[in-house]
Design a protein around this motif. Structure first.
Motif, mmCIF file in Angstrom:
data_model
loop_
_atom_site.group_PDB
_atom_site.id
_atom_site.type_symbol
_atom_site.label_atom_id
_atom_site.label_comp_id
_atom_site.label_asym_id
_atom_site.label_seq_id
_atom_site.Cartn_x
_atom_site.Cartn_y
_atom_site.Cartn_z
ATOM 1 N N TYR A 1 14.744 6.883 9.107
ATOM 2 C CA TYR A 1 15.175 7.826 8.082
ATOM 3 C C TYR A 1 14.204 8.993 7.973
ATOM 4 C CZ TYR A 1 11.640 5.749 4.974
ATOM 5 O OH TYR A 1 10.457 5.314 4.433
ATOM 6 N N GLY A 2 14.722 10.093 7.461
ATOM 7 C CA GLY A 2 13.892 11.272 7.231
ATOM 8 C C GLY A 2 14.375 12.046 6.022
ATOM 9 N N LEU B 1 8.511 1.081 6.085
ATOM 10 C CA LEU B 1 7.250 1.621 6.612
ATOM 11 C C LEU B 1 7.329 3.139 6.618
ATOM 12 C CD1 LEU B 1 6.929 -0.724 9.740
ATOM 13 C CD2 LEU B 1 5.913 -1.057 7.480
ATOM 14 N N THR B 2 6.482 3.788 5.817
ATOM 15 C CA THR B 2 6.405 5.243 5.818
ATOM 16 C C THR B 2 5.474 5.674 6.933
ATOM 17 O OG1 THR B 2 6.785 5.349 3.434
ATOM 18 C CG2 THR B 2 5.819 7.288 4.477
ATOM 19 N N LEU B 3 5.996 6.416 7.901
ATOM 20 C CA LEU B 3 5.207 6.837 9.058
ATOM 21 C C LEU B 3 4.538 8.184 8.838
ATOM 22 C CD1 LEU B 3 7.732 5.814 11.863
ATOM 23 C CD2 LEU B 3 5.865 4.458 10.869
ATOM 24 N N ASN C 1 0.872 -1.171 0.000
ATOM 25 C CA ASN C 1 0.000 0.000 0.000
ATOM 26 C C ASN C 1 0.911 1.224 0.000
ATOM 27 O OD1 ASN C 1 0.672 0.709 2.774
ATOM 28 N ND2 ASN C 1 -0.669 -0.974 3.411
ATOM 29 N N PRO C 2 0.367 2.450 -0.050
ATOM 30 C CA PRO C 2 1.231 3.626 -0.138
ATOM 31 C C PRO C 2 2.257 3.761 0.984
ATOM 32 C CG PRO C 2 -1.006 4.220 -0.729
ATOM 33 C CD PRO C 2 -1.075 2.809 -0.219
ATOM 34 N N ARG C 3 2.072 3.062 2.093
ATOM 35 C CA ARG C 3 2.974 3.226 3.228
ATOM 36 C C ARG C 3 3.859 2.014 3.507
ATOM 37 N NH1 ARG C 3 2.112 7.704 6.291
ATOM 38 N NH2 ARG C 3 0.204 8.891 5.887
ATOM 39 N N ARG D 1 6.406 18.380 2.370
ATOM 40 C CA ARG D 1 7.605 18.939 2.970
ATOM 41 C C ARG D 1 8.528 17.911 3.611
ATOM 42 N NH1 ARG D 1 9.220 23.910 1.348
ATOM 43 N NH2 ARG D 1 7.435 25.317 1.158
ATOM 44 N N GLN D 2 8.013 16.733 3.908
ATOM 45 C CA GLN D 2 8.842 15.776 4.612
ATOM 46 C C GLN D 2 8.339 14.349 4.437
ATOM 47 O OE1 GLN D 2 8.600 16.734 8.769
ATOM 48 N NE2 GLN D 2 6.409 16.369 8.891
ATOM 49 N N ARG D 3 9.242 13.416 4.719
ATOM 50 C CA ARG D 3 8.901 11.993 4.745
ATOM 51 C C ARG D 3 9.729 11.346 5.844
ATOM 52 N NH1 ARG D 3 10.898 7.229 1.148
ATOM 53 N NH2 ARG D 3 9.347 5.629 1.551
#
Length: 391
Positions: free
Chosen positions: A158-159, A97-99, A66-68, A104-106
């Motif tokens: 990560y960011g 896993l995208t939190l 899924n997108p995350r 502006r950020q990830r």
């Protein structure tokens, strides 16, 4: 890996499989074969006679649940002279896993076997098409301890932060280093029949800035690793510990036709509790390179690089280290000065041919596992020809 249904409606299941493969599932791979000829010394096999012992075959896949949530992995079979026999191994395998994600950020976390974001090329060093030359600068990206620097089994935070003045990326990884026999050969100078293991948590961090359109990239990355070593009963030294702290400063500037790159690395090694017969206590390794690539046309490029590396910055000619071993290892095994000139030709988007020439002074870049120190030559040449394909 997702597979197609065993029984499916021709117009239903097949269409679903094609859609999943196109949108969620990506499968790719690459292979390369490299011929190496050296005027002296051994580099990935019996290169003085001409060697075809350097080859890579890999298959990778990613699945966007899924997108995350993203699953990704790669299996690599690598032949590299005496250092790798081509046994397939997990190069990396992770869940991403995208939190948090916005314009502006990830922010996210990755779990599994993770590529270490060290320097400009470490994360993609296995893919021939992403390297600036057939072999990366050996004073920064040591092939003789490749697996140690390549990946970590653990967790990464990560960011990515996006601004009108450029992008900033940061990572922090904690876990276990991947140790193989090449690490013992390199850090101890031989195979003493004992066993080396990671000790405690290995930490890897990186901080990167990229200007708009990524014309300028600046980076700071590093790793802290500890190891314990239990020697065989017949060894002359005691069970000991090693601490590795590796720091890399990176800079790259891109134009339409030129890419200028430079990196500087510091590699202090600390040996503890090995006893009075073990020769080393502390080594302060350093290395750097200056590199330019020029695109003559979209399918043809040139690379020119100069690099220097020293096992100990306080003993750049290697005389003190050689004396510790009674001259059994020549002084020039503790430094390397290398010129590289190469040409790349993309025959089509998926087929690449490369030819590189390297002029070496010193043998710091060579693996002890492949070379008897008594037979080393100080000045030597290397020519390599590589054919690579990807799909």
């Amino acid at each position: 890996m997702l597979v197609g249904p065993a029984v499916a409606d021709p117009n239903g299941g097949a269409a679903l499989w094609e859609r999943l493969q196109g949108e969620r599932l990506q499968i790719h791979g690459f292979a390369s074969l490299t011929g190496v000829k050296t005027s002296a010394n051994r580099f990935f096999g019996d290169s003085q006679d001409g060697s075809l012992d350097f080859a890579e075959v890999a298959l990778n896949a990613s699945y966007q649940l899924n997108p995350r949530i993203l699953f990704s992995g790669q299996v690599l079979a690598r032949f590299a002279g005496d250092m790798s026999d081509g046994t397939p191994a997990l190069d990396f395998g992770l869940i991403d896993l995208t939190l948090v994600e916005s314009a502006r950020q990830r922010l996210g976390v990755r779990l599994g076997r993770l590529k270490n974001p060290l320097g400009l090329y470490n994360e993609t060093r296995d893919v021939p098409f992403t390297r600036p030359s057939i072999f990366l600068p050996q004073v920064i990206y040591f092939d003789k301890v490749r697996n140690l620097l390549l990946s970590t089994d653990g967790m990464m935070i990560y960011g990515d932060f996006y601004t009108e003045h450029g992008n900033v990326s940061a990572t922090l990884t904690g876990g276990q280093a991947v140790v193989d026999q090449n690490v013992e050969w390199t850090l101890l100078g031989d195979d003493f029949g004992g066993r080396m293991r990671p000790r405690g948590v290995s930490w890897v961090g990186s901080l990167w800035y990229a200007s708009p359109q990524e014309r300028l990239r600046l980076g700071l990355s590093g790793v802290v690793q500890s190891f314990s070593y239990q020697p065989a009963p017949v060894a002359d030294f005691e069970a000991g510990r090693m601490v590795v702290r590796y720091l890399i400063l990176s800079a790259q500037y891109n134009t339409e036709h030129w890419t200028l790159s430079s990196e500087y690395g510091r590699l202090p090694l600390k040996y503890q509790d090995f006893g009075e017969f073990f020769p080393y206590r502390k080594l302060h390794g350093v290395g750097y390179y200056l590199q330019g690539t020029y695109r003559l046309r979209p399918t043809v490029g040139l690379v020119l690089r100069y690099e220097e590396g020293f096992a100990d910055r306080n003993d750049q000619d290697g005389t003190n280290a050689s004396a510790l071993l009674g001259g059994a290892v020549p002084p020039y095994d503790y430094f390397a000065k290398i010129w590289t000139l190469g040409v790349r030709w993309d025959l089509n988007p998926n087929l690449m041919l490369r030819l590189d020439y390297e002029r070496h002074q010193g043998t710091y870049s060579l693996a002890t596992r492949e070379n008897d120190p008594a037979d080393l030559a100080k000045d030597w040449d290397l020519v390599a020809l590589q054919l690579a394909v990807r799909f």
